[in-house]
Design a protein around this motif. Structure first.
Motif, PDB file in Angstrom:
ATOM      1  N   SER A  75       0.950  -0.631   0.314  1.00  0.00           N
ATOM      2  CA  SER A  75       0.236   0.275   0.195  1.00  0.00           C
ATOM      3  C   SER A  75       0.710   1.046  -0.349  1.00  0.00           C
ATOM      4  O   SER A  75       1.844   1.448  -0.080  1.00  0.00           O
ATOM      5  CB  SER A  75      -0.970   0.003   1.430  1.00  0.00           C
ATOM      6  N   LYS A 108       0.901   3.502   1.837  1.00  0.00           N
ATOM      7  CA  LYS A 108       0.655   4.202   3.501  1.00  0.00           C
ATOM      8  C   LYS A 108       2.128   3.356   4.158  1.00  0.00           C
ATOM      9  O   LYS A 108       3.040   3.568   4.215  1.00  0.00           O
ATOM     10  CB  LYS A 108      -0.083   3.571   4.413  1.00  0.00           C
ATOM     11  N   LYS A 109       2.193   2.263   3.147  1.00  0.00           N
ATOM     12  CA  LYS A 109       3.808   1.313   3.649  1.00  0.00           C
ATOM     13  C   LYS A 109       5.272   1.891   2.681  1.00  0.00           C
ATOM     14  O   LYS A 109       5.514   1.766   3.783  1.00  0.00           O
ATOM     15  CB  LYS A 109       3.559  -0.486   3.101  1.00  0.00           C
ATOM     16  N   ARG A 149       5.989   4.343   5.478  1.00  0.00           N
ATOM     17  CA  ARG A 149       6.090   3.763   6.271  1.00  0.00           C
ATOM     18  C   ARG A 149       7.631   3.365   5.831  1.00  0.00           C
ATOM     19  O   ARG A 149       8.643   3.973   6.882  1.00  0.00           O
ATOM     20  CB  ARG A 149       5.702   3.204   6.930  1.00  0.00           C
ATOM     21  N   LEU A 150       8.195   3.037   5.177  1.00  0.00           N
ATOM     22  CA  LEU A 150       9.564   2.199   4.728  1.00  0.00           C
ATOM     23  C   LEU A 150      10.389   3.758   4.358  1.00  0.00           C
ATOM     24  O   LEU A 150      10.799   3.627   5.235  1.00  0.00           O
ATOM     25  CB  LEU A 150       9.206   1.209   3.252  1.00  0.00           C
ATOM     26  N   GLN A 163      10.406   6.849   5.562  1.00  0.00           N
ATOM     27  CA  GLN A 163      10.686   7.104   7.202  1.00  0.00           C
ATOM     28  C   GLN A 163      11.706   6.940   7.742  1.00  0.00           C
ATOM     29  O   GLN A 163      12.554   7.285   8.156  1.00  0.00           O
ATOM     30  CB  GLN A 163       9.171   7.997   7.659  1.00  0.00           C
ATOM     31  N   SER A 164      10.971   5.477   7.707  1.00  0.00           N
ATOM     32  CA  SER A 164      12.277   4.435   9.557  1.00  0.00           C
ATOM     33  C   SER A 164      13.315   4.161   8.088  1.00  0.00           C
ATOM     34  O   SER A 164      14.686   3.474   8.350  1.00  0.00           O
ATOM     35  CB  SER A 164      11.782   3.421   9.826  1.00  0.00           C
ATOM     36  N   ILE A 165      13.387   3.266   7.247  1.00  0.00           N
ATOM     37  CA  ILE A 165      14.151   2.747   6.496  1.00  0.00           C
ATOM     38  C   ILE A 165      15.579   3.749   5.445  1.00  0.00           C
ATOM     39  O   ILE A 165      16.555   3.208   5.790  1.00  0.00           O
ATOM     40  CB  ILE A 165      14.606   2.069   5.356  1.00  0.00           C
ATOM     41  N   ASN A 216      11.215  -6.942   1.375  1.00  0.00           N
ATOM     42  CA  ASN A 216      12.685  -5.961   1.900  1.00  0.00           C
ATOM     43  C   ASN A 216      13.676  -5.712   1.112  1.00  0.00           C
ATOM     44  O   ASN A 216      14.263  -4.505   0.918  1.00  0.00           O
ATOM     45  CB  ASN A 216      13.207  -7.622   2.823  1.00  0.00           C
ATOM     46  N   MET A 265      17.783   3.600   9.663  1.00  0.00           N
ATOM     47  CA  MET A 265      17.230   3.405  11.150  1.00  0.00           C
ATOM     48  C   MET A 265      18.644   2.542  11.962  1.00  0.00           C
ATOM     49  O   MET A 265      18.485   2.967  13.353  1.00  0.00           O
ATOM     50  CB  MET A 265      16.408   2.474  11.130  1.00  0.00           C
ATOM     51  N   ASP A 289       2.989   2.888  13.293  1.00  0.00           N
ATOM     52  CA  ASP A 289       1.827   3.370  12.998  1.00  0.00           C
ATOM     53  C   ASP A 289       0.632   3.468  12.152  1.00  0.00           C
ATOM     54  O   ASP A 289       0.435   3.419  10.810  1.00  0.00           O
ATOM     55  CB  ASP A 289       3.128   4.226  11.339  1.00  0.00           C
ATOM     56  N   GLU A 293      -3.042  -5.100  10.874  1.00  0.00           N
ATOM     57  CA  GLU A 293      -2.129  -5.194   9.350  1.00  0.00           C
ATOM     58  C   GLU A 293      -0.550  -4.220   9.625  1.00  0.00           C
ATOM     59  O   GLU A 293       0.041  -5.183   8.836  1.00  0.00           O
ATOM     60  CB  GLU A 293      -3.070  -3.896   8.384  1.00  0.00           C
ATOM     61  N   ASP A 315       4.152  -5.852  11.066  1.00  0.00           N
ATOM     62  CA  ASP A 315       5.458  -6.086  10.339  1.00  0.00           C
ATOM     63  C   ASP A 315       6.531  -6.295   9.630  1.00  0.00           C
ATOM     64  O   ASP A 315       7.328  -5.683  11.287  1.00  0.00           O
ATOM     65  CB  ASP A 315       4.764  -5.775   8.283  1.00  0.00           C
ATOM     66  N   SER A 316       7.147  -6.845   9.265  1.00  0.00           N
ATOM     67  CA  SER A 316       8.913  -6.545   9.691  1.00  0.00           C
ATOM     68  C   SER A 316       9.393  -5.614   9.943  1.00  0.00           C
ATOM     69  O   SER A 316      10.532  -5.032  10.842  1.00  0.00           O
ATOM     70  CB  SER A 316       9.590  -7.450   8.141  1.00  0.00           C
ATOM     71  N   LEU A 317       9.241  -4.271   9.152  1.00  0.00           N
ATOM     72  CA  LEU A 317       9.121  -3.098   9.702  1.00  0.00           C
ATOM     73  C   LEU A 317       8.828  -2.719  11.125  1.00  0.00           C
ATOM     74  O   LEU A 317       9.523  -2.345  12.036  1.00  0.00           O
ATOM     75  CB  LEU A 317       8.527  -1.960   8.742  1.00  0.00           C
ATOM     76  N   SER A 350      11.565  -2.269  14.993  1.00  0.00           N
ATOM     77  CA  SER A 350      11.482  -0.102  14.620  1.00  0.00           C
ATOM     78  C   SER A 350      11.568  -0.544  16.358  1.00  0.00           C
ATOM     79  O   SER A 350      12.193   0.034  17.267  1.00  0.00           O
ATOM     80  CB  SER A 350      10.466   0.276  14.862  1.00  0.00           C
ATOM     81  N   SER A 367      14.505  -2.127  17.709  1.00  0.00           N
ATOM     82  CA  SER A 367      15.560  -0.339  18.508  1.00  0.00           C
ATOM     83  C   SER A 367      15.041   0.283  18.684  1.00  0.00           C
ATOM     84  O   SER A 367      15.921   0.821  20.062  1.00  0.00           O
ATOM     85  CB  SER A 367      16.541  -0.063  17.031  1.00  0.00           C
TER      86      SER A 367
END
Lengths: 342, 75
Positions: free
Chosen positions: A32, A34-35, A38-39, A41-43, A159, A264, B15, B30, B33-35, B39, B42
């Motif tokens: 999605s 949104k995912k 998120r990726l 922002q953090s990765i 990933n 991260m 999130d 949902e 997940d691995s993310l 997170s 850490s």
């Protein structure tokens, strides 16, 4: 821990793919929106250098090395050894470094070999090159480092798709009176499963002519949590021990050039080492994690952005193996060329 | 860290818009997940300076299991 005398890193150059593919395009139809946010922002990766199907690691490295011969006063005749560090060679055999010797018009009187390492590969290459110079009539070693890990990613491996990019780099290590390099190399074979491609070599052949579900096994696997766990547990003590061996205080270090695993990981390492985040630059947001190339890629990207790459520095590569290789090096005499595209 | 603070934090880490309680099954969220796992890993080991293993996080079934991992350092 090891100290190698009378050597310096003289110059380096890095090449990425001309088309940097945005993460939105890379993950289209798989996750999605949104995912993806998120990726990012953090990765921390927003786009990726992706080699086309005809481009190998060695092709990036040839361009990177030619750029050095064009821009810096180094003759091919001065090179006494060629080291190619990669996990994505041209052929099963011969070693790609032999093809590279010919493509780069390097002399016959040269020691040439491949080294199969990933994330720790550039620092390992420095260690091997610096060590060879202790016992080599020539004054310089050419270190080529890189990977095209995007070719090892299964088509729906989120990933892998949201982390890896492709690049090739070249560096020249030279004899230099009075300069010293310090290294801390560590090996954790018990975690070999954390990043692995199980098929395609001699233990397990590639699966052919079966359904695509099984084909997943032909590609790379990475246990992200295990890798993060490893990085935060073992990398900070490796670096701290090396700095104390080299007699270097963290406050005197100009910059910590870390393997660009992801943003991260680097933020966590800054916190654990007690180092300000700006001293552990993450400069691969538009490139991706380029495995053995990632440290010189980050340096060359910093040059392109007008940031200086100089002074007393810590370099640390960590990952597949699992392996950690860190170095304390003075980069004051380094000629770092701006990152280029193929 | 009390329950409310923890629920706020874990919601932020994932999130997610789901209303989490300690009994929420992670498999129903949902965004677990691995993310989220890295997170959270850490957060525990770097921010809170605990020694939580990746496997302990992966084997958690409910939000409460994660809360227990945070508690293990302090009690």
């Amino acid at each position: 821990m090891i100290s190698v005398p009378n050597v310096k890193l003289e110059t380096l150059s890095a090449i990425i793919a001309g088309n940097c593919v945005p993460i939105e395009e890379r993950l289209k139809g798989i996750v999605s929106a949104k995912k993806i946010t998120r990726l990012k922002q953090s990765i921390g990766f927003e786009a990726f250098s992706v080699a086309d199907e005809n481009t190998c690691t060695s092709d990036f490295c040839v361009v990177a090395a030619e750029k050095i011969f064009e821009s810096v006063n180094i003759s091919r005749q001065e090179i006494g050894a060629l080291i190619f560090v990669t996990q994505t060679p041209d052929y099963v055999l011969p070693a790609t470094s032999y093809i590279l010797q010919q493509r780069l018009n390097l002399p016959r009187e040269i020691a040439t070999f491949d080294v199969g390492l990933g994330c720790s590969g550039f620092v390992y290459g420095l260690y091997i090159g610096a060590s060879l110079l202790q016992n080599l009539p020539s004054d310089k070693v050419l270190l080529l480092c890189g990977d095209t890990d995007t070719k090892n990613i299964f088509h729906d491996d989120v990933n892998g798709l949201s982390i890896f990019g492709d690049a090739g780099t070249a560096a020249v290590i030279s004899k230099s009176n009075g300069q010293q390099m310090y290294f801390n190399l560590q090996t954790f074979g018990e975690f070999a499963d954390s990043i692995i491609m199980r098929r395609g070599a001699y233990r397990n052949p590639l699966i052919v002519n079966r359904n695509t579900l099984n084909l997943r096994e032909n590609f790379g696997e990475m246990d992200g949590a295990a890798v993060l766990d490893f990085s935060i547990k073992y990398v900070p003590p490796n670096i701290t021990a090396l700095m104390s061996f080299a007699g270097v205080d963290a406050s005197k270090v100009e910059m910590f050039y870390m393997h660009q695993a992801n943003e991260m990981v680097l933020k966590n390492l800054a916190m654990l080492l007690g180092v300000p985040e700006e001293k552990i630059p993450f400069r691969s947001a538009r490139i991706g994690n380029t495995s053995s190339a990632s440290i010189p890629v980050a340096m060359a990207e910093m040059c392109r952005r007008g940031e200086s790459v100089t002074g007393l520095s810590v370099l640390s590569g960590f990952g597949v193996g699992m392996s950690i290789a860190s170095a304390v090096i003075d980069l004051t005499d380094l000629t770092c060329l701006e990152i280029g595209e193929l | 860290m009390n329950t409310d603070d923890f629920l706020k934090k874990i919601t932020e880490i994932m999130d997610t818009e789901s209303a989490l309680t300690l009994d929420t099954k992670l498999s129903d969220v949902e965004e677990w997940d691995s993310l989220s796992i890295v997170s959270f890993l850490s957060f525990c080991n770097v921010k809170l300076k605990l020694a939580v293993e990746a496997d302990e996080i992966k084997s958690a079934v409910t939000v409460k299991d994660l809360f227990k991992l945070i508690g293990k350092g302090s009690c």
